[in-house]
Scaffold this motif. Structure first.
Motif, PDB file in Angstrom:
ATOM      1  N   PHE A  76       0.837  -1.202   0.000  1.00  0.00           N
ATOM      2  CA  PHE A  76       0.000   0.000   0.000  1.00  0.00           C
ATOM      3  C   PHE A  76       0.868   1.247   0.000  1.00  0.00           C
ATOM      4  O   PHE A  76       0.638   2.177  -0.791  1.00  0.00           O
ATOM      5  CB  PHE A  76      -0.931   0.004   1.207  1.00  0.00           C
ATOM      6  N   MET A  77       1.874   1.294   0.871  1.00  0.00           N
ATOM      7  CA  MET A  77       2.745   2.471   0.938  1.00  0.00           C
ATOM      8  C   MET A  77       3.541   2.653  -0.343  1.00  0.00           C
ATOM      9  O   MET A  77       3.781   3.773  -0.789  1.00  0.00           O
ATOM     10  CB  MET A  77       3.695   2.335   2.135  1.00  0.00           C
ATOM     11  N   ILE A  78       3.949   1.547  -0.962  1.00  0.00           N
ATOM     12  CA  ILE A  78       4.754   1.617  -2.174  1.00  0.00           C
ATOM     13  C   ILE A  78       3.919   2.095  -3.360  1.00  0.00           C
ATOM     14  O   ILE A  78       4.415   2.821  -4.235  1.00  0.00           O
ATOM     15  CB  ILE A  78       5.397   0.236  -2.457  1.00  0.00           C
ATOM     16  N   PHE A  79       2.640   1.720  -3.395  1.00  0.00           N
ATOM     17  CA  PHE A  79       1.771   2.140  -4.490  1.00  0.00           C
ATOM     18  C   PHE A  79       1.138   3.518  -4.249  1.00  0.00           C
ATOM     19  O   PHE A  79       0.593   4.100  -5.184  1.00  0.00           O
ATOM     20  CB  PHE A  79       0.666   1.107  -4.729  1.00  0.00           C
ATOM     21  N   PRO A 117     -10.382   6.366 -15.606  1.00  0.00           N
ATOM     22  CA  PRO A 117     -10.175   4.909 -15.509  1.00  0.00           C
ATOM     23  C   PRO A 117      -8.911   4.524 -14.756  1.00  0.00           C
ATOM     24  O   PRO A 117      -8.904   3.532 -14.008  1.00  0.00           O
ATOM     25  CB  PRO A 117     -10.123   4.452 -16.973  1.00  0.00           C
ATOM     26  N   LEU A 118      -7.826   5.295 -14.930  1.00  0.00           N
ATOM     27  CA  LEU A 118      -6.598   5.001 -14.186  1.00  0.00           C
ATOM     28  C   LEU A 118      -6.812   5.189 -12.691  1.00  0.00           C
ATOM     29  O   LEU A 118      -6.357   4.376 -11.871  1.00  0.00           O
ATOM     30  CB  LEU A 118      -5.462   5.906 -14.669  1.00  0.00           C
ATOM     31  N   PHE A 119      -7.507   6.271 -12.329  1.00  0.00           N
ATOM     32  CA  PHE A 119      -7.801   6.537 -10.924  1.00  0.00           C
ATOM     33  C   PHE A 119      -8.664   5.420 -10.336  1.00  0.00           C
ATOM     34  O   PHE A 119      -8.397   4.931  -9.230  1.00  0.00           O
ATOM     35  CB  PHE A 119      -8.509   7.879 -10.774  1.00  0.00           C
ATOM     36  N   ALA A 120      -9.692   5.003 -11.068  1.00  0.00           N
ATOM     37  CA  ALA A 120     -10.582   3.943 -10.583  1.00  0.00           C
ATOM     38  C   ALA A 120      -9.813   2.647 -10.388  1.00  0.00           C
ATOM     39  O   ALA A 120      -9.997   1.938  -9.386  1.00  0.00           O
ATOM     40  CB  ALA A 120     -11.740   3.739 -11.560  1.00  0.00           C
ATOM     41  N   PHE A 121      -8.919   2.342 -11.343  1.00  0.00           N
ATOM     42  CA  PHE A 121      -8.151   1.092 -11.261  1.00  0.00           C
ATOM     43  C   PHE A 121      -7.229   1.090 -10.041  1.00  0.00           C
ATOM     44  O   PHE A 121      -7.215   0.131  -9.263  1.00  0.00           O
ATOM     45  CB  PHE A 121      -7.334   0.902 -12.537  1.00  0.00           C
ATOM     46  N   ILE A 122      -6.435   2.171  -9.876  1.00  0.00           N
ATOM     47  CA  ILE A 122      -5.481   2.203  -8.766  1.00  0.00           C
ATOM     48  C   ILE A 122      -6.202   2.270  -7.423  1.00  0.00           C
ATOM     49  O   ILE A 122      -5.762   1.688  -6.438  1.00  0.00           O
ATOM     50  CB  ILE A 122      -4.483   3.378  -8.922  1.00  0.00           C
ATOM     51  N   PHE A 123      -7.350   2.966  -7.383  1.00  0.00           N
ATOM     52  CA  PHE A 123      -8.117   3.045  -6.137  1.00  0.00           C
ATOM     53  C   PHE A 123      -8.642   1.665  -5.744  1.00  0.00           C
ATOM     54  O   PHE A 123      -8.529   1.260  -4.582  1.00  0.00           O
ATOM     55  CB  PHE A 123      -9.276   4.027  -6.289  1.00  0.00           C
ATOM     56  N   LEU A 124      -9.205   0.942  -6.706  1.00  0.00           N
ATOM     57  CA  LEU A 124      -9.728  -0.397  -6.416  1.00  0.00           C
ATOM     58  C   LEU A 124      -8.601  -1.345  -6.014  1.00  0.00           C
ATOM     59  O   LEU A 124      -8.752  -2.151  -5.086  1.00  0.00           O
ATOM     60  CB  LEU A 124     -10.469  -0.951  -7.630  1.00  0.00           C
ATOM     61  N   PHE A 125      -7.473  -1.238  -6.722  1.00  0.00           N
ATOM     62  CA  PHE A 125      -6.339  -2.098  -6.373  1.00  0.00           C
ATOM     63  C   PHE A 125      -5.901  -1.870  -4.926  1.00  0.00           C
ATOM     64  O   PHE A 125      -5.653  -2.824  -4.183  1.00  0.00           O
ATOM     65  CB  PHE A 125      -5.167  -1.834  -7.318  1.00  0.00           C
TER      66      PHE A 125
END
Length: 511
Positions: free
Chosen positions: A148-151, A170-178
């Motif tokens: 989590f800290m690294i991402f 879409p990039l924001f949604a992807f990284i948020f869900l991840f």
């Protein structure tokens, strides 16, 4: 990017790898590391996440569940390297090393949003990737906090980067869900995102933007409130003196950041006094001040605020290079070299050793590993047992669950010790803090399996009626004993049951 910059980044990657080469014989970490390892093994064995009994289970927000991204990623890594004969323990080493190297690039990419010149970008990547807060979770140890800290810098990069909304959303949604599937810390991404949206609205209006200058005068007051509010209200101070609590918080920050921590003062002061802040500088300062009260949490505070702390430390440290005085240029250079060597030495020391009592149990003992090799070869698949904590948690992971041990949490469901569809759960009110940190559902009181086995370990007669009822209910065949952890039940087992294995530290009893 010129050759010099490429060489410096390459050297930083090499340094990250070198400092993460283990000096210990086996996987390290506390309960979390081996817990995740065991979950990953269950995925490889069963081919499915048995702890997914509710959609919230995938996020770790349901009883006996865990955030899923790290166990799934590790399972894939383990199976991939298994084809070339690399066991799961070595796969954990490679897996964590990949995250450690990745931290160089996430922090450097994010620093590109915050700084125009290469040097401060490099400084931030250097301090972030080699800080103990990152190193500890990316050197032969598993955690959800580390990824989590690294991402997080990558999340912030996507948030702040100017790009078309057709790409950003879409990039924001992807990284948020991840990140939601990685750790409960994803809650903090919401207020961080709100700060970004509010600033965007302000910058989009010339009238509103004109009022930003007044915010500059409010920042010192906000900083004072952020520091003192938890102190006077005892928010997040759960025990003891408030003064000793603050000292412990400072020590924890020093432990996970290192001697460069002192530069956070000059970095924050510089940002406060800078009356020509950019959008990203306003964002970082507001986000930092919003998160600052959470630093009072001795368990989670440092991990939440680490990325922002490193940014302000980098600002303060970079300002050393801007001091132009020919009379002290040599002293300045020596001082900078001393600080860098001290920082790297500090991180390296705590990456390879421990102080105090923890130096005796911070990694899996070789006796435990040898026991896991034996049990893996001599105990059939699917047989169950229970242990008395200590090294038995680690044996569950390193032996590929030979035998299956109820070490708590999602492992209970992952190895089918109980039926997940019959969990007695109750719903938590959204007004309770437990709703957000533990999940909307909790087990009904008195139904915790881990608590049941703790009760069993405190009994004095393994052949008693209630004791045998538990053994029959879970179809237990073995008792795994860590001889360094004494429990009352051990005396009864050792006097009435057969010992089938012992290497001094780990003993296996047939029930």
């Amino acid at each position: 990017m010129n050759v010099t910059k490429i060489i410096l980044l390459s050297l930083l990657v090499i340094l990250n790898i070198i400092l993460r080469i283990p000096s210990i014989p086996h996987e390290k970490g506390g309960g979390d590391s081996f817990f995740i390892h065991a979950l990953s093994n269950s995925l490889s064995y069963f081919g499915e996440a048995n702890w997914w009994v509710n959609w919230l289970s995938s996020l770790g927000l349901y009883p006996y569940s865990y955030a899923s991204s790290v166990p799934f990623a590790l399972s894939a890594t383990t199976q991939l390297f298994g084809f070339v004969g690399i066991n799961s323990e070595k796969a954990v080493l490679i897996f964590s090393l990949i995250f450690g190297v990745f931290s160089v690039f996430t922090s450097f990419i994010f620093a590109g949003i915050l700084f125009k010149k290469f040097l401060p970008k490099f400084i931030m990547a250097f301090f972030f990737s080699l800080s103990q807060g990152i190193m500890i979770f990316s050197t032969w140890e598993l955690s959800a906090r580390g990824p989590f800290m690294i991402f997080l810098p990558l999340f912030l990069f996507i948030l702040l980067k100017e790009m078309p909304y057709t790409k950003k959303v879409p990039l924001f949604a992807f990284i948020f869900l991840f990140m939601a599937f990685t750790h409960h810390y994803f809650y903090f991404l919401l207020p961080i995102s709100v700060i970004y949206l509010v600033l965007k609205i302000i910058y989009g209006s010339s009238q509103l933007k004109a009022y930003l200058k007044y915010l500059d005068y409010l920042f010192p007051i906000i900083l004072l409130v952020a520091i003192t509010f938890p102190f006077f209200t005892r928010t997040l101070i759960t025990a003891g003196s408030r003064y000793s609590w603050i000292i412990n918080v400072v020590v924890i920050n020093l432990r996970y950041i290192g001697p460069i921590f002192i530069f956070i003062i000059s970095g924050v002061l510089y940002s406060l006094l800078n009356m020509k802040k950019t959008f990203s500088e306003y964002f970082m300062l507001l986000a930092f001040l919003m998160l600052l009260p959470f630093s009072y949490s001795q368990t989670y505070g440092i991990y939440i605020i680490l990325c922002f702390s490193i940014y302000f430390i980098s600002v303060g440290f970079y300002n050393l290079f801007l001091v132009k005085n020919p009379h002290i240029s040599h002293l300045k250079l020596l001082f900078i070299i001393f600080l860098l060597i001290s920082f790297v030495s500090f991180s390296s020391f705590y990456n390879h050793t421990r102080t105090g009592s923890s130096q005796d149990y911070w990694y899996m003992q070789d006796s435990t590993y040898q026991s896991s090799v034996w049990t893996n070869q001599h105990i059939s698949d699917g047989l169950r047992g229970f242990g008395n904590s200590g090294e038995t948690w680690k044996l569950l992971a390193s032996s590929d669950a030979h035998p299956i041990l109820p070490t708590g949490g999602a492992v209970i469901l992952a190895y089918k010790l109980i039926n997940g569809t019959e969990l007695p759960v109750i719903k938590i009110s959204p007004t309770s803090s437990s709703y957000y940190f533990d999940g909307p559902y909790v087990l009904e009181q008195g139904n915790d399996i881990w608590g049941l086995f703790n009760w069993l370990l405190e009994r004095v007669n393994i052949d008693g009626g209630n004791e045998m009822a538990i053994i029959d209910r879970f179809n237990l065949t073995y008792f795994v004993e860590d001889t360094h952890n004494y429990e009352p039940l051990v005396a009864s087992i050792s006097s009435s049951k057969d010992k089938v294995y012992s290497n001094g530290r780990i003993q296996l009893w047939l029930l």
